[in-house]
Design a protein around this motif. Structure first.
Motif, mmCIF file in Angstrom:
data_model
loop_
_atom_site.group_PDB
_atom_site.id
_atom_site.type_symbol
_atom_site.label_atom_id
_atom_site.label_comp_id
_atom_site.label_asym_id
_atom_site.label_seq_id
_atom_site.Cartn_x
_atom_site.Cartn_y
_atom_site.Cartn_z
ATOM 1 N N ASN A 127 44.686 71.167 125.786
ATOM 2 C CA ASN A 127 46.023 71.667 126.080
ATOM 3 C C ASN A 127 45.899 72.054 126.947
ATOM 4 O O ASN A 127 46.335 72.931 127.743
ATOM 5 C CB ASN A 127 46.398 72.494 124.558
ATOM 6 N N LEU B 251 44.568 68.487 120.309
ATOM 7 C CA LEU B 251 44.822 69.705 120.859
ATOM 8 C C LEU B 251 43.522 70.721 120.933
ATOM 9 O O LEU B 251 43.675 71.638 119.700
ATOM 10 C CB LEU B 251 45.461 70.427 121.559
ATOM 11 N N ARG C 231 41.706 74.318 122.345
ATOM 12 C CA ARG C 231 42.681 75.273 123.449
ATOM 13 C C ARG C 231 41.847 75.893 125.059
ATOM 14 O O ARG C 231 41.004 75.049 124.948
ATOM 15 C CB ARG C 231 41.787 77.180 122.697
ATOM 16 N N THR D 64 59.184 71.704 122.153
ATOM 17 C CA THR D 64 57.859 71.403 120.983
ATOM 18 C C THR D 64 57.325 70.139 122.224
ATOM 19 O O THR D 64 58.117 69.283 122.961
ATOM 20 C CB THR D 64 57.711 70.459 120.416
ATOM 21 N N ALA E 40 52.989 73.352 121.503
ATOM 22 C CA ALA E 40 52.300 72.036 121.332
ATOM 23 C C ALA E 40 51.574 71.511 119.961
ATOM 24 O O ALA E 40 51.250 72.305 119.628
ATOM 25 C CB ALA E 40 51.704 72.267 122.287
ATOM 26 N N THR E 41 51.950 70.456 119.759
ATOM 27 C CA THR E 41 51.127 69.671 118.511
ATOM 28 C C THR E 41 50.848 68.984 119.187
ATOM 29 O O THR E 41 50.371 68.270 119.857
ATOM 30 C CB THR E 41 53.107 69.097 117.853
ATOM 31 N N GLU F 290 51.473 78.238 118.450
ATOM 32 C CA GLU F 290 49.357 78.348 117.719
ATOM 33 C C GLU F 290 50.097 77.083 117.995
ATOM 34 O O GLU F 290 51.045 76.704 117.493
ATOM 35 C CB GLU F 290 49.308 78.992 116.976
ATOM 36 N N ASN F 291 49.229 76.209 118.510
ATOM 37 C CA ASN F 291 49.071 74.924 118.697
ATOM 38 C C ASN F 291 49.210 74.397 117.227
ATOM 39 O O ASN F 291 48.108 75.309 116.255
ATOM 40 C CB ASN F 291 47.352 73.974 119.488
ATOM 41 N N CYS F 292 49.914 73.326 117.155
ATOM 42 C CA CYS F 292 50.316 72.893 115.522
ATOM 43 C C CYS F 292 49.050 71.624 115.517
ATOM 44 O O CYS F 292 50.124 70.022 116.445
ATOM 45 C CB CYS F 292 51.548 72.642 115.594
ATOM 46 N N GLY G 53 50.923 72.389 127.573
ATOM 47 C CA GLY G 53 51.633 73.582 127.026
ATOM 48 C C GLY G 53 51.144 74.351 128.353
ATOM 49 O O GLY G 53 52.531 75.559 128.379
#
Lengths: 429, 429
Positions: free
Chosen positions: A211, A197, A199, A257, A192-193, A232-234, A214
């Motif tokens: 997020n 975002l 957690r 993505t 997920a970008t 991990e979220n980018c 995701g």
């Protein structure tokens, strides 16, 4: 500067991704762990079914010729000379006016050619002998399940690609498949970008959201039958995203993505595709939502750039990722199950693009009905929870109204379709 | 001697078992492990959605009043004074003829009341200043997703009993449910009886068959959403079966035995029920297959005696075990989803009992069609593999023919019905 992208039809987009379809490697799993997977090889009978002539009822095995004259006025007596439980075999050979007590499923003894049900005889004991009385004629072959009458040894009972339901599992057990051939599940990397975002366990802060895409995608992956590798979220940072995508390319079979595929300044995916040498198959589709769905391939692996909008992301997955997963798993019907239903709500606003509207299916009196759920705005995530189908409204200059027959794609169905939804006729653009 | 049993209606049998329904204990599982389970508590919004006024598009936040006179003949220029990525918040207050570059999902800056999409402006740089030109009037509130417009904080978004699909999972993530309340799965003990049963990995020997019912039931249990505790196949031996049933009563929430419920000499279940002090709720139902389905209760736990015939066993499970499991899991629609379809095959043979015929559903042009699969004989296990529904043919003196509208119960559906199938009118017996 804004890049101008040329949209392609849903049909073309589907064809382009299906050019990269492949079957997964076969693994043999325990019969205990095969539910809802697909047979990667045909299921073959290793013996006749029934494996021997057997009784479908509790009763007495007899010779039908001994009952020829039996009637209520002329009852005929038989001596009971043996008793066969299920799993047992009698060594007796039946003689004139003899009967053998037989349980459901037990093998028919030698000499017998029929079975009379327990309920139809009178039992008594006379001078230490067990006697039964029969008051009707029994036909030869009556109440016998004959060897092989259901299935012959060597027969292909189910084709490769059949989904394993309780009935299939029973067949697997019947034919001794304690290990079952299925495809190794593809590993789908999820990245997920987006710097916005958080957690799911983080508290909300101004400007940020949790997020949810995701988790939604992961649930779609599970429903489609594949495995997940979560990254991990980018944040919207080119370097970190590039590093993550490169790792995912090594570790996964397919990469998804979410976000970053638009034409905004922080939408880095197009640049990432260039940097890793990926071939972009398409980056715009004539559909709503999900028009920015982008698919690229690199080293024969598909990279999906799904939109950050929940509904665009959702629809992009179901139309373009799911069939690749289902094909990998050996399904021969990898596309969402397609049918038609009667619209029960006006949908007056026309749209030049084909719309995939989150909807709910109803059944009544042998017919199918469909209505959109909630507001069909791309960011209303609640409506995805209620939807069990996508209603497909081809683009055009007119809206749709109550009573129109529309295409629908079933979301919770496991059977699938062998053909994808496609535009019926191409208008020129 | 043959015991004479009095059959009860399907409706009565269902009512009797549902008197013993109960909800499972709640456990909180990771959001990663909640797919296809049911919410044991309602899902509540912990914040507004959107949590702040935000842009649904990439574009520029502006004051709409500055565009009042804008047109293609009268383009208006704005100075771009800031740039907001997703997850960022601008500290600037927008002044006359200023614009702030804004990404999809980012918070609307102070002073702005609208957003113009990136595609509709011309960007240029003039003396180190970023300038955009707008050629149309923008309305106040245009292209803004307002705080709370989708959902207000505190709102119940989904009721207890909702099944967790990808859309529900997205909502759980959105509202910070990193742990999700679901019912602990009931543990269903499975005891296959019958001396004729071999394990799936054993070679066939005369008179014996492999235990396929056990695997079928286990697959049905998994599909219904419960856990399995498997017991060794019990030979038709009263003592060993009694010991096993007693252990299962301690270790499981619900117990299923297959086989041994008929009136044959080796059918020990009735005796077992007496020995453990169980109350038999019923032991005969006016239905085919599955008429010998027996249900008892002991210490508030249900004991199901399903027939050893595969199709009887299958139907007995779906009609009488599944709703108890689904209710336990917090489903408010615990019964098989019920609808009607048009029969496309004659079914001429009448039967005094209601039949549940393994069938396949078809969709065409907005309508549902149904046809029986394979021979509908109780021992033809292959047809269970092909069935996706049960066609219900109420008993009577006439058969059924092509074009008749018949009730069907969907087997692969997750949504369910809040009502069970029942006989429409009771004829006197």
């Amino acid at each position: 500067m804004v890049e101008r992208r040329k949209p392609i039809w849903v049909k073309e987009a589907t064809e382009k991704i299906m050019e990269w379809k492949k079957r997964g490697e076969i693994e043999w799993v325990s019969i205990d762990d095969c539910d809802s997977r697909f047979l990667a090889e045909p299921l073959i009978a290793d013996h006749d079914v029934p494996p021997f002539d057997r009784s479908p009822y509790d009763g007495f095995a007899i010779r039908s010729c001994d009952t020829l004259l039996a009637s209520s006025k002329n009852p005929v007596q038989f001596e009971v000379v043996d008793e066969i439980g299920a799993g047992q075999v009698s060594i007796k050979q039946l003689q004139e006016f003899q009967a053998i007590r037989i349980m459901t499923g037990a093998a028919i003894p030698k000499g017998a050619d029929s079975v009379i049900m327990l309920e139809l005889v009178k039992e008594e004991t006379s001078f230490d002998k067990k006697i039964i009385t029969i008051k009707r004629k029994v036909n030869a072959r009556e109440n016998i399940s004959f060897q092989g009458e259901d299935t012959k040894k060597g027969e292909v009972l189910l084709e490769q690609g059949t989904i394993i339901n309780p009935g299939v599992k029973a067949l697997l057990a019947t034919f001794g498949y304690h290990k079952v051939p299925v495809a190794k599940k593809p590993v789908i990397g999820v990245i997920a970008t987006g710097s916005e975002l958080l957690r799911v366990d983080e508290p909300l802060v101004p400007g940020k959201i949790r997020n949810s895409n995701g988790y939604m995608i992961e649930s779609q992956i599970i429903r489609a039958g594949a495995s997940i590798k979560k990254y991990e979220n980018c944040a919207d940072n080119l370097e970190s995203l590039l590093t993550t995508v490169k790792s995912a390319l090594k570790e996964c079979d397919i990469i998804i993505t979410t976000g970053g595929v638009s034409v905004g300044d922080f939408d880095y995916l197009p640049e990432i595709y260039i940097k890793i040498g990926a071939e972009v198959l398409f980056n715009k589709i004539a559909m709503r939502p999900g028009s920015v769905t982008t698919v690229a391939q690199c080293d024969n692996k598909l990279l999906y750039g799904l939109s950050g909008n929940p509904s665009s992301c959702y629809v992009g997955f179901e139309l373009y990722v799911r069939p690749i997963i289902r094909y990998w798993l050996y399904s021969n019907k990898p596309f969402l199950r397609k049918t038609t239903a009667t619209l029960i709500k006006d949908f007056p606003k026309p749209n030049p693009f084909t719309r995939f509207v989150r909807s709910k299916l109803g059944y009544d009196n042998g017919s199918l009905f469909v209505e959109p759920v909630g507001l069909d705005k791309p960011n209303v995530v609640t409506s995805i929870a209620w939807a069990d189908c996508l209603m497909v409204l081809p683009g055009g200059t007119k809206g749709y109204k109550t009573g129109d027959l529309v295409d629908i794609l079933l979301l919770e169905d496991q059977a699938g379709s062998d053909e994808s939804w496609k535009e019926r006729q191409k208008s020129s653009r």
